[in-house]
Write an enzyme that holds these catalytic residues in place. Sequence first.
Site, PDB file in Angstrom:
ATOM      1  N   ASP A 226       0.929  -1.287  -0.092  1.00 30.64           N
ATOM      2  CA  ASP A 226      -0.101   0.180   0.067  1.00 30.64           C
ATOM      3  C   ASP A 226       0.940   1.209   0.148  1.00 30.64           C
ATOM      4  O   ASP A 226       1.779   1.347   0.759  1.00 30.64           O
ATOM      5  CB  ASP A 226      -0.985  -0.085   1.292  1.00 30.64           C
ATOM      6  CG  ASP A 226      -1.980   1.029   1.323  1.00 30.64           C
ATOM      7  OD1 ASP A 226      -3.176   0.756   0.646  1.00 30.64           O
ATOM      8  OD2 ASP A 226      -1.740   2.143   1.710  1.00 30.64           O
ATOM      9  N   ILE A 227       0.572   2.306  -0.799  1.00 31.48           N
ATOM     10  CA  ILE A 227       1.144   3.470  -0.796  1.00 31.48           C
ATOM     11  C   ILE A 227       0.744   4.451   0.396  1.00 31.48           C
ATOM     12  O   ILE A 227      -0.345   4.583   0.657  1.00 31.48           O
ATOM     13  CB  ILE A 227       1.165   4.410  -2.235  1.00 31.48           C
ATOM     14  CG1 ILE A 227       1.319   3.475  -3.451  1.00 31.48           C
ATOM     15  CG2 ILE A 227       1.644   5.531  -1.978  1.00 31.48           C
ATOM     16  CD1 ILE A 227       0.860   3.915  -4.736  1.00 31.48           C
ATOM     17  N   ASN A 234      -2.851  13.162  -2.944  1.00 34.14           N
ATOM     18  CA  ASN A 234      -3.919  13.791  -3.737  1.00 34.14           C
ATOM     19  C   ASN A 234      -4.404  15.063  -3.211  1.00 34.14           C
ATOM     20  O   ASN A 234      -4.778  16.057  -4.121  1.00 34.14           O
ATOM     21  CB  ASN A 234      -5.308  12.628  -3.673  1.00 34.14           C
ATOM     22  CG  ASN A 234      -4.923  11.730  -4.602  1.00 34.14           C
ATOM     23  OD1 ASN A 234      -4.524  11.495  -5.468  1.00 34.14           O
ATOM     24  ND2 ASN A 234      -5.514  10.306  -4.274  1.00 34.14           N
ATOM     25  N   ASP A 243      -2.278   9.930  -9.895  1.00 34.69           N
ATOM     26  CA  ASP A 243      -2.211   9.026 -10.734  1.00 34.69           C
ATOM     27  C   ASP A 243      -0.826   9.034 -11.207  1.00 34.69           C
ATOM     28  O   ASP A 243      -0.104   7.578 -11.575  1.00 34.69           O
ATOM     29  CB  ASP A 243      -3.085   9.512 -12.075  1.00 34.69           C
ATOM     30  CG  ASP A 243      -4.457   9.672 -11.456  1.00 34.69           C
ATOM     31  OD1 ASP A 243      -4.909   8.916 -10.697  1.00 34.69           O
ATOM     32  OD2 ASP A 243      -5.284  10.058 -12.606  1.00 34.69           O
ATOM     33  N   GLU A 269      -4.798   2.497  -4.092  1.00 31.76           N
ATOM     34  CA  GLU A 269      -3.540   2.552  -4.062  1.00 31.76           C
ATOM     35  C   GLU A 269      -3.027   1.206  -3.392  1.00 31.76           C
ATOM     36  O   GLU A 269      -1.749   1.345  -2.798  1.00 31.76           O
ATOM     37  CB  GLU A 269      -3.094   3.701  -3.103  1.00 31.76           C
ATOM     38  CG  GLU A 269      -3.232   3.600  -1.525  1.00 31.76           C
ATOM     39  CD  GLU A 269      -4.688   4.238  -1.247  1.00 31.76           C
ATOM     40  OE1 GLU A 269      -5.100   4.619  -0.104  1.00 31.76           O
ATOM     41  OE2 GLU A 269      -5.508   4.265  -2.421  1.00 31.76           O
TER      42      GLU A 269
END
Length: 346
Positions: A226-227, A234, A243, A269
């Site tokens: 997971d980021i 964002n 993105d 993500e």
Amino acid sequence: MNRFFKRAENVHMQIYIAVMALIAMFAHVILAVYFLNAGLIFVTFVNIADIFLWIVAFMFALTGKTRLASFICMFALIAYSIIATYLLGTGINVHWIALTALVPTAMYFDFSKNQRIFLLASIFLTVNIQIAISHLFPAPYPQYDNLFLEVFFSNIIILGIIIGLILNIVIRRRLAEAHAKELEDFKLMSFVDPLTKLNNRRYSEVFMDRMQRDKMERTCCFALLDIDNFKNVNDTFGHNIGDVVLAKFGEILRENVRNTDLACRWGGEEFLIVLNKCDLETGYIALENIRRTVEQAVVSVDGNDINFTITGGAAVWDDEGLEKTLDICDKNLYIGKRSGKNKIVV
């Protein structure tokens, strides 16, 4: 996809009509010259009129009006066949000329059953009308025992049927190839995430279903990655930059997993990795290498350098099955998030 095939078939129909129209125009030019030389002026004008009809059909075919072009072709073919039979008689086989387009067109193109019956019935009706005309009315310009016209019409009929059949076979083959390619592209689109160029969750489910059903090699390491702080990316830089980060991570994964492994965008993500024929220790080393590569990566946007990190939870195949294995990965991921992020937990 249906629109694609409709458009492709229309293009091939254009080619078919255009080629047949060119052949017909060439044949009628020869006939017009022959009849003019023979002094049959009225028959010459009949051939010139037919040339005009085939030119019109050719032009309509080029502009995509294939239905109208087809109607003009059928009309020109049947009308010339009947008129020429009346003018010249049946001794030169002109009454069979309707076969040159009606047979291959009726048998190979995608007509309905009723339309195909109508076209085939038109052949019998046209030929029988011409035979009746030849017996009821004497031909004004009889051409019995005319070797040139007998050979010409016989060969143009055979040539027209052969070319028509070849064209239709080629068209069907090309459409089948286009169909197969479009299905392959569609399948690829349905299994690939367009942003990261990784497989998507749909494909991972197919992959793991096959793994369970076929009892594939289960010595493998699973990981959910997971980021970290992706929402902040964002919120701070906008979804477009988010993105770009996702695409960059997808690129890193593609460069650091083998062809036999699975790397897919699991959702948002979050990403799923399956390292085939890999124990937990080896898997941890590979995942750590991915984590360090991400940590050192820089995304440059509008003069701003953006760094990001990932957290992962890994596990080997659990005897209780796939769901249990993924549950362990998820719990390890949660531990990693709670204990500072930017780490792989096994």
